[in-house]
Write a protein that holds these residues in place. Structure first.
Motif, PDB file in Angstrom:
ATOM      1  N   TYR A  24      -6.896   7.575  -9.720  1.00 12.67           N
ATOM      2  CA  TYR A  24      -7.800   6.443  -9.799  1.00 12.67           C
ATOM      3  C   TYR A  24      -7.955   5.956  -8.422  1.00 12.67           C
ATOM      4  CZ  TYR A  24      -9.573   1.794 -10.781  1.00 12.67           C
ATOM      5  OH  TYR A  24     -10.146   0.805 -11.074  1.00 12.67           O
ATOM      6  N   LEU A  25      -6.474   5.752  -7.559  1.00  9.60           N
ATOM      7  CA  LEU A  25      -6.323   5.171  -6.512  1.00  9.60           C
ATOM      8  C   LEU A  25      -6.933   5.786  -5.431  1.00  9.60           C
ATOM      9  CD1 LEU A  25      -3.018   3.578  -7.109  1.00  9.60           C
ATOM     10  CD2 LEU A  25      -5.018   2.293  -7.107  1.00  9.60           C
ATOM     11  N   LEU A  26      -6.640   7.224  -5.522  1.00 11.57           N
ATOM     12  CA  LEU A  26      -7.227   8.042  -4.328  1.00 11.57           C
ATOM     13  C   LEU A  26      -8.649   8.132  -4.391  1.00 11.57           C
ATOM     14  CD1 LEU A  26      -4.610  10.836  -4.574  1.00 11.57           C
ATOM     15  CD2 LEU A  26      -4.993   9.582  -2.541  1.00 11.57           C
ATOM     16  N   ALA A  27      -9.334   7.638  -5.347  1.00  7.91           N
ATOM     17  CA  ALA A  27     -10.986   7.904  -5.312  1.00  7.91           C
ATOM     18  C   ALA A  27     -11.391   6.335  -4.909  1.00  7.91           C
ATOM     19  CB  ALA A  27     -11.460   7.810  -6.870  1.00  7.91           C
ATOM     20  N   ARG A  28     -10.477   5.653  -4.526  1.00  8.22           N
ATOM     21  CA  ARG A  28     -11.098   4.192  -4.086  1.00  8.22           C
ATOM     22  C   ARG A  28     -10.373   3.775  -2.991  1.00  8.22           C
ATOM     23  NH1 ARG A  28     -11.024   5.048  -9.331  1.00  8.22           N
ATOM     24  NH2 ARG A  28     -12.728   3.849 -10.542  1.00  8.22           N
ATOM     25  N   HIS A  29      -9.354   4.473  -2.339  1.00  7.71           N
ATOM     26  CA  HIS A  29      -8.670   3.959  -1.080  1.00  7.71           C
ATOM     27  C   HIS A  29      -8.037   5.081  -0.409  1.00  7.71           C
ATOM     28  CE1 HIS A  29      -8.330  -0.078  -2.904  1.00  7.71           C
ATOM     29  NE2 HIS A  29      -8.007   0.683  -4.055  1.00  7.71           N
ATOM     30  N   ALA A  30      -7.972   5.085   0.875  1.00 10.17           N
ATOM     31  CA  ALA A  30      -7.410   5.908   1.933  1.00 10.17           C
ATOM     32  C   ALA A  30      -6.232   6.454   1.300  1.00 10.17           C
ATOM     33  CB  ALA A  30      -7.503   5.702   3.396  1.00 10.17           C
ATOM     34  N   HIS A  31      -5.697   7.482   1.387  1.00 11.20           N
ATOM     35  CA  HIS A  31      -4.404   7.951   1.132  1.00 11.20           C
ATOM     36  C   HIS A  31      -3.297   7.015   1.592  1.00 11.20           C
ATOM     37  CE1 HIS A  31      -1.444  10.859   2.861  1.00 11.20           C
ATOM     38  NE2 HIS A  31      -1.103  11.161   1.651  1.00 11.20           N
ATOM     39  N   THR A  32      -3.580   6.941   3.019  1.00 13.51           N
ATOM     40  CA  THR A  32      -2.505   6.116   3.723  1.00 13.51           C
ATOM     41  C   THR A  32      -2.269   4.739   3.206  1.00 13.51           C
ATOM     42  OG1 THR A  32      -4.303   6.051   5.285  1.00 13.51           O
ATOM     43  CG2 THR A  32      -2.572   7.453   5.830  1.00 13.51           C
TER      44      THR A  32
END
Lengths: 211, 211
Positions: free
Chosen positions: B43-51
């Motif tokens: 979910y988070l990787l669809a919305r924010h850069a990995h870093t």
């Protein structure tokens, strides 16, 4: 009068803002600059949340000044709404008779990807990055892409068939522009059109493929 | 011995870490918790850069503690590599005889989307967010999805045909999970399987559709 500017592939502020005596040339430069700004904005919106992008980011990426962006688009929100709108892109995407629309759309998408690195509809995939703006993107996509195509279709379930035809195009765009599939990218455009176009056409005019 | 934990749809740390006397139950709880962590991470990787994503972000979203994530996955990078790997998903996606694989893949994708809100391959679309990690995602996608499917195919151009079959699946996933097309989402799964599966199958075993 200033000397004629040298030809340049990258539009810059100087040529766009120059007091050129040939209005056609000046207009073309302005259009090229606007296109570069839109392209820069799309690039950033595929990588960062809407709220994290500044006008300065767009200006730097486009190689123009922030005031020039304001001159052309008014403000950041107006620029972003233009990027989140599909109307102009869909105009050319749908510009073919229904019986050849499947192949036309595949060809149009592949040509844009291979020649200009742009895709008429692919930016919908970045909706999750943009919170409420993502919902606007989805609503635009539905009204301006899927529903617009559905209006062209005859027979039952035109809404579903239009969404499935659009699905095919979205998938090809992801494979070409994001996953960067080496086979799709190296195949001749017409080869892919012949392989993939009929599946799109089958959603538009069912039965013509098998019949 | 602690009393039997009450049934809960949302796995939590207590149940996963409990000293349960029934090993089967404990193992199922642990698996559910791991799945919830993976889901949160996706979910988070669809919305924010990995870093920009911290272990704490993942823990909060999954409703577990950060140390529990470390216990299960070792560290953040190991967790992210697992999310950027397609092997486990592709195992079930490809688990059908070749002559029925088109319909099976469409059905599998739609069932995952409608019942669990997950998609086996759609996360490739977020590659542009993740810089160099995006390149790893692309390389995994190619080796574990497209090339893996191509190995199953007979006849010429198996690499291109596999990419086009995968394109169809990606597009359906975008339409269902991101654009949220109302017609695709409300149609019975088997209706979409019958409409869309044959186009996938045509890439896998060309000629069987028209013949």
């Amino acid at each position: 009068m200033s000397p004629a500017p040298t030809a340049s592939a990258a539009p810059d502020e100087a040529s766009a803002a120059s007091d050129d005596s040939r209005p056609g040339r000046a207009r073309r430069d302005a259009e090229a600059t606007k296109a570069a700004i839109i392209r820069a904005c799309r690039y950033l919106l595929a990588r960062h949340a809407h709220t994290d992008i500044t006008l300065k980011d767009v200006a730097e990426r486009a190689g123009v000044s922030a005031p020039l962006i304001l001159k052309y688009f008014g403000n950041k929100d107006a620029l972003f709404s233009q990027v989140m709108n599909f109307e102009a892109d869909v105009e050319t995407l749908l510009d073919a008779p229904l019986e050849d629309l499947g192949r036309h759309m595949v060809r149009h998408l592949l040509t844009g990807q291979s020649e200009r690195g742009t895709d008429p509809i692919l930016r919908i995939v970045f909706a999750p990055l943009h919170g409420e703006q993502g919902d606007i993107l989805r609503a635009n996509f539905r009204a301006q892409v899927s529903d617009r195509l559905a209006e062209r279709l005859r027979g039952p379930d035109s809404g579903l068939r239009a969404e499935l035809a659009v699905s095919l195009l979205l998938g090809l765009g992801v494979m070409y522009g994001i996953a960067r599939g080496p086979h799709v990218r190296s195949a001749p455009v017409e080869d892919v059109v012949e392989r993939y176009g009929p599946a799109v056409q089958e959603q538009l005019t069912p039965g013509t493929l098998a019949g």
